[in-house]
Design an enzyme around this catalytic site. Structure first.
Site, PDB file in Angstrom:
ATOM      1  N   HIS A 479      64.527  10.589  50.657  1.00 19.55           N
ATOM      2  CA  HIS A 479      64.402   9.947  49.351  1.00 19.55           C
ATOM      3  C   HIS A 479      62.965   9.995  48.822  1.00 19.55           C
ATOM      4  CE1 HIS A 479      65.982   7.885  46.043  1.00 19.55           C
ATOM      5  NE2 HIS A 479      66.630   6.890  46.635  1.00 19.55           N
ATOM      6  N   ASP A 483      65.589  12.387  44.584  1.00 21.46           N
ATOM      7  CA  ASP A 483      66.121  11.170  43.971  1.00 21.46           C
ATOM      8  C   ASP A 483      67.643  11.111  44.136  1.00 21.46           C
ATOM      9  OD1 ASP A 483      63.609  10.361  43.113  1.00 21.46           O
ATOM     10  OD2 ASP A 483      63.773  11.477  41.231  1.00 21.46           O
TER      11      ASP A 483
END
Length: 508
Positions: A479, A483
């Site tokens: 992450h 995204d």
């Protein structure tokens, strides 16, 4: 004329070292290339050989001194200037032995591959005094990826083993010495001759404030040992890397005594004697230990998250049933599911390139190629061979390459190059019956796709409940660079391409 002994090159990004052990003292006679001392850095142990034969007349940097690259360590008086006692002629049996002795050839660690800096000596197939043929296998090394065989560079006699079984060696270490063209000794030397004499120095009581060698600390952490379980052979009882290797390879106590907690990060609870007697304790292989370390590093380093979806496999199964015979007849390989998944992932990676990228310090490295890692389970553990430039391959090429790499993986014959450089990975837990799982990233990659078991399930299609062959898909991603939107988009594109394989042909 005095010859200077200086700190050798320590490696990229390493600017200093600590003098760990001197194996010679002032006044000692030394031969050319004979080991004088050992330096410890935060990464490796470095041996310093004598640049010439002569007498050690000065030690400038005693044990415990921190020195920089090219710093002066000692001075040697050349043999011609070291006094008459240093050049005494050999007599009797010594001269006869010298006459028979052939050229000494060093056996070095072979090329281990990109990013591999050390290996463990797993097995010696020869002992000191054995005759060896050129290219005959002497020993086997284990790295965190593959086993590496070490052949003899020449025919002759194995005269010295510098790295016994269990020793961790760096990529440029000397393993043994072969006397070229010599005849085998009538009887093998004593077993204690196999171990390097310097490492077997009589240990001294450890002073409370003595700092252990940096590489020894790292080795103890990897082996799950504490300092009170290792006997130090350095000055004032300082623990060296070789001490850890000896302690780790020492015979274990009988099973009945294993009720004591093991030296691990989380000590094991006491085990009743009747249960301990029915247990078996086996040391982790280097490959298994590295798998454990790398997977834990992935959890500790990446901001790992997993997103899920499911795919209707009807389209692929119909296509396979229609063309599998013609495909195999033309290409000589069966049409499997993996080629569809590889092509679908390559298709999706073009739209979401951050899943194919990696973080390097403060930079994001975007890769304009797809080197697809395909996780393969083997008897020794999980390995990930790489299909290079998979985005430029057709279905048949992908199936052939995966089949070839899978076979080599199961036989333990993968080369280092075949397991390096992957940019994205596919893991198929479905072959073992897994219905749902969250795969762990393969660092430094930013994405891994988990495939699972195909199972008939009721689904709603056009308002009707029908039975379809369904598979859950899982994308684990970093992450920090990917995204949620990008991850979900990637997985949806894979799903679309698999449910309608025609999309792959027209690139939509």
């Amino acid at each position: 004329m005095a010859i200077e002994v200086r700190v050798p090159t320590l490696g990229e990004s390493v600017s200093e070292a600590t003098v760990a052990t001197w194996f010679k003292k002032v006044g000692d006679t030394v031969a050319a290339d004979e080991m004088l001392c050992e330096l410890e850095t935060d990464k490796v142990t470095v041996e310093v050989p004598a640049p010439a034969a002569g007498k050690l007349i000065e030690i400038v940097a005693p044990e415990g001194t921190t020195v920089g690259v090219a710093a002066l360590l000692a001075q040697i008086a050349e043999a011609g200037n070291a006094g008459p006692e240093e050049v005494k002629p050999k007599k009797g049996a010594e001269a006869e032995a010298g006459a028979k002795e052939g050229k000494m050839t060093d056996v070095m660690v072979p090329t281990l591959g990109e990013s591999v800096t050390e290996a463990t000596v797993a097995t010696w197939f020869k002992k000191v005094g054995d005759a060896v043929a050129q290219d005959e296998m002497l020993c086997e090394l284990e790295t965190d990826k593959v086993s590496v065989e070490v052949p003899s560079p020449v025919a002759g006699v194995l005269t010295e083993i510098l790295a016994p079984e269990g020793t961790t060696v760096d990529a440029k270490a000397k393993l043994a010495v072969v006397s070229e063209g010599a005849a085998a000794a009538p009887s093998a030397p004593k077993s204690e001759d196999v171990s390097p004499a310097p490492a077997a120095a009589t240990p001294t009581a450890k002073t409370k404030d003595v700092e252990d060698a940096p590489s020894a600390k790292k080795a103890m952490a990897e082996a799950g040992l504490s300092s009170d379980q290792v006997t130090g052979s350095g000055r004032d009882g300082r623990i060296m890397k070789e001490d850890v290797a000896r302690a780790a390879s020492a015979p274990k106590a009988p099973a009945a005594s294993t009720s004591a907690p093991t030296p691990a990060a989380a000590p094991r609870a006491p085990v009743p004697a009747e249960d301990a007697a029915r247990e078996e304790r086996v040391k982790m292989t280097r490959l298994r230990a590295t798998i454990a370390r790398r997977l834990k590093e992935a959890q500790n380093t990446a901001a790992m998250l997993t997103t899920y979806n499911e795919v209707d496999m009807s389209g692929i199964m119909e296509l396979r049933n229609a063309y599998k015979d013609a495909f195999e007849k033309k290409h000589g390989v069966k049409m499997g599911f993996m080629s569809f998944f590889v092509k679908a992932c390559c298709h999706a990676l073009k739209e979401v390139p951050e899943v194919n990228a990696e973080i390097d310090g403060g930079d994001v490295v975007y890769k304009h190629y797809v080197h697809m890692g395909v996780a393969v389970g083997t008897p020794s553990g999980l390995v990930v061979p790489v299909v290079r430039d998979a985005d430029q391959m057709g279905f048949a090429q992908i199936e052939k390459k995966i089949g070839e790499l899978g076979l080599r993986a199961r036989d333990g014959k993968l080369s280092m190059a075949e397991m390096q450089g992957g940019s994205f990975t596919i893991s198929n837990g479905g072959v073992y019956g897994s219905l749902m799982s969250s795969p762990i990233l393969n660092p430094p990659q930013s994405g891994i796709l988990g495939m699972h078991k195909i199972q008939d399930r009721p689904v709603v299609v056009n308002g009707q409940i029908v039975i379809r062959p369904m598979m859950y898909l899982a994308l684990s991603y970093d992450h920090r660079i990917v995204d949620g939107k990008g991850a979900v988009t990637f997985l949806v594109r894979v799903k679309e391409a698999l449910e309608d394989p025609r999309r792959l042909l027209v690139d939509i």
